[in-house]
Design a protein around this motif. Structure first.
Motif, PDB file in Angstrom:
ATOM      1  N   ASP A  11       6.752 101.062  28.683  1.00 50.45           N
ATOM      2  CA  ASP A  11       6.195 102.141  27.873  1.00 50.45           C
ATOM      3  C   ASP A  11       6.858 103.449  28.261  1.00 50.45           C
ATOM      4  N   ILE A  12       7.153 104.262  27.267  1.00 46.72           N
ATOM      5  CA  ILE A  12       7.723 105.574  27.532  1.00 46.72           C
ATOM      6  C   ILE A  12       7.019 106.617  26.679  1.00 46.72           C
ATOM      7  N   LYS A  13       7.127 107.861  27.093  1.00 45.13           N
ATOM      8  CA  LYS A  13       6.542 108.971  26.349  1.00 45.13           C
ATOM      9  C   LYS A  13       7.654 109.688  25.599  1.00 45.13           C
ATOM     10  N   ILE A  14       7.542 109.745  24.287  1.00 40.93           N
ATOM     11  CA  ILE A  14       8.541 110.419  23.463  1.00 40.93           C
ATOM     12  C   ILE A  14       8.296 111.919  23.535  1.00 40.93           C
ATOM     13  N   THR A  15       9.334 112.665  23.868  1.00 37.66           N
ATOM     14  CA  THR A  15       9.209 114.119  23.924  1.00 37.66           C
ATOM     15  C   THR A  15       9.762 114.772  22.665  1.00 37.66           C
ATOM     16  N   ASP A  16      10.743 114.164  22.032  1.00 38.08           N
ATOM     17  CA  ASP A  16      11.270 114.642  20.760  1.00 38.08           C
ATOM     18  C   ASP A  16      12.120 113.561  20.127  1.00 38.08           C
ATOM     19  N   ALA A  17      12.298 113.668  18.805  1.00 40.36           N
ATOM     20  CA  ALA A  17      13.096 112.679  18.080  1.00 40.36           C
ATOM     21  C   ALA A  17      13.684 113.323  16.836  1.00 40.36           C
ATOM     22  N   SER A  18      14.794 112.783  16.403  1.00 41.13           N
ATOM     23  CA  SER A  18      15.432 113.215  15.169  1.00 41.13           C
ATOM     24  C   SER A  18      16.096 111.994  14.557  1.00 41.13           C
ATOM     25  N   THR A  19      16.806 112.198  13.464  1.00 39.76           N
ATOM     26  CA  THR A  19      17.520 111.074  12.857  1.00 39.76           C
ATOM     27  C   THR A  19      18.710 110.637  13.705  1.00 39.76           C
ATOM     28  N   GLU A  20      19.113 111.473  14.645  1.00 40.68           N
ATOM     29  CA  GLU A  20      20.275 111.160  15.497  1.00 40.68           C
ATOM     30  C   GLU A  20      19.900 110.520  16.827  1.00 40.68           C
ATOM     31  N   GLY A  21      18.710 110.824  17.351  1.00 42.00           N
ATOM     32  CA  GLY A  21      18.352 110.301  18.666  1.00 42.00           C
ATOM     33  C   GLY A  21      16.970 110.725  19.093  1.00 42.00           C
ATOM     34  N   LEU A  22      16.670 110.527  20.376  1.00 42.86           N
ATOM     35  CA  LEU A  22      15.367 110.892  20.887  1.00 42.86           C
ATOM     36  C   LEU A  22      15.420 111.253  22.354  1.00 42.86           C
ATOM     37  N   GLY A  23      14.406 111.978  22.774  1.00 43.57           N
ATOM     38  CA  GLY A  23      14.199 112.307  24.174  1.00 43.57           C
ATOM     39  C   GLY A  23      12.915 111.635  24.613  1.00 43.57           C
ATOM     40  N   PHE A  24      12.883 111.146  25.841  1.00 43.31           N
ATOM     41  CA  PHE A  24      11.674 110.478  26.315  1.00 43.31           C
ATOM     42  C   PHE A  24      11.610 110.501  27.828  1.00 43.31           C
ATOM     43  N   ILE A  25      10.419 110.207  28.335  1.00 38.11           N
ATOM     44  CA  ILE A  25      10.168 110.145  29.769  1.00 38.11           C
ATOM     45  C   ILE A  25       9.746 108.725  30.111  1.00 38.11           C
ATOM     46  N   SER A  26      10.255 108.222  31.231  1.00 31.42           N
ATOM     47  CA  SER A  26       9.910 106.879  31.693  1.00 31.42           C
ATOM     48  C   SER A  26       9.834 106.887  33.213  1.00 31.42           C
ATOM     49  N   ASP A  27       9.073 105.953  33.753  1.00 31.16           N
ATOM     50  CA  ASP A  27       9.059 105.819  35.207  1.00 31.16           C
ATOM     51  C   ASP A  27      10.129 104.833  35.667  1.00 31.16           C
ATOM     52  N   LYS A  28      10.841 104.224  34.720  1.00 27.65           N
ATOM     53  CA  LYS A  28      11.905 103.275  35.043  1.00 27.65           C
ATOM     54  C   LYS A  28      13.262 103.975  34.965  1.00 27.65           C
ATOM     55  N   GLN A  29      14.108 103.705  35.928  1.00 24.99           N
ATOM     56  CA  GLN A  29      15.448 104.288  35.929  1.00 24.99           C
ATOM     57  C   GLN A  29      16.353 103.465  35.020  1.00 24.99           C
ATOM     58  N   LEU A  30      16.983 104.129  34.064  1.00 25.68           N
ATOM     59  CA  LEU A  30      17.903 103.497  33.130  1.00 25.68           C
ATOM     60  C   LEU A  30      19.312 104.006  33.413  1.00 25.68           C
ATOM     61  N   VAL A  31      20.294 103.350  32.838  1.00 19.69           N
ATOM     62  CA  VAL A  31      21.692 103.661  33.125  1.00 19.69           C
ATOM     63  C   VAL A  31      22.322 104.427  31.957  1.00 19.69           C
ATOM     64  N   ILE A  32      22.904 105.583  32.271  1.00 19.31           N
ATOM     65  CA  ILE A  32      23.616 106.360  31.252  1.00 19.31           C
ATOM     66  C   ILE A  32      24.763 105.510  30.711  1.00 19.31           C
ATOM     67  N   GLY A  33      24.874 105.473  29.380  1.00 16.08           N
ATOM     68  CA  GLY A  33      25.915 104.697  28.716  1.00 16.08           C
ATOM     69  C   GLY A  33      25.450 103.325  28.272  1.00 16.08           C
ATOM     70  N   ASP A  34      24.359 102.821  28.854  1.00 16.06           N
ATOM     71  CA  ASP A  34      23.847 101.515  28.454  1.00 16.06           C
ATOM     72  C   ASP A  34      23.050 101.620  27.160  1.00 16.06           C
ATOM     73  N   ASN A  35      23.022 100.507  26.430  1.00 15.95           N
ATOM     74  CA  ASN A  35      22.259 100.418  25.191  1.00 15.95           C
ATOM     75  C   ASN A  35      20.978  99.641  25.444  1.00 15.95           C
ATOM     76  N   TYR A  36      19.913 100.084  24.813  1.00  8.77           N
ATOM     77  CA  TYR A  36      18.610  99.450  24.953  1.00  8.77           C
ATOM     78  C   TYR A  36      18.012  99.227  23.574  1.00  8.77           C
ATOM     79  N   GLU A  37      17.300  98.128  23.436  1.00  2.88           N
ATOM     80  CA  GLU A  37      16.569  97.834  22.213  1.00  2.88           C
ATOM     81  C   GLU A  37      15.231  98.554  22.310  1.00  2.88           C
ATOM     82  N   ALA A  38      14.771  99.102  21.209  1.00  7.07           N
ATOM     83  CA  ALA A  38      13.517  99.850  21.253  1.00  7.07           C
ATOM     84  C   ALA A  38      12.691  99.605  19.999  1.00  7.07           C
TER      85      ALA A  38
END
Length: 113
Positions: free
Chosen positions: A29-56
């Motif tokens: 689960d993550i908290k969305i801080t902002d979104a647009s047609t191009e992308g989104l900002g969010f907060i998570s307690d899990k560390q993710l990798v810059i450059g990696d792709n994730y399904e959402a």
């Protein structure tokens, strides 16, 4: 900080669940801080990798779930968790239209206030 957003950012209430591609599916689960047609900002307690792709699965204001892919482009560790910026990858046009409709509604609400 340099502004690199291509679209107007929208504040959404809801959450998305991210699963790493090519690995074990772990719903986070993550908290969305902002979104647009191009992308989104969010907060998570899990560390993710810059450059990696994730399904959402993104739950929007209508409670509809949009299936998208997000590439992490920015990350910052803060006291309340990891703050991420992600770009949508290969988003279908119909999903972009749904987000654009919300953007239009929010703009009209702002004009009335």
């Amino acid at each position: 900080m340099e502004e690199r957003r291509k679209g107007r950012r929208l504040d959404l209430t809801g959450e998305i669940i991210i699963k790493e591609l090519g690995g074990d599916a772990e719903a986070v689960d993550i908290k969305i801080t902002d979104a647009s047609t191009e992308g989104l900002g969010f907060i998570s307690d899990k560390q993710l990798v810059i450059g990696d792709n994730y399904e959402a699965n993104l739950t929007i204001w209508t409670k509809e779930v949009l299936h998208v892919f997000v590439q992490i482009v920015r990350a910052e560790k803060r006291d309340d968790g990891f703050h991420y910026g992600g770009m949508f990858v290969g988003m279908p046009e119909d999903v972009k239209v749904r987000i654009k409709v919300f953007e239009t509604v929010e703009e009209e609400k702002a004009k009335q206030n």
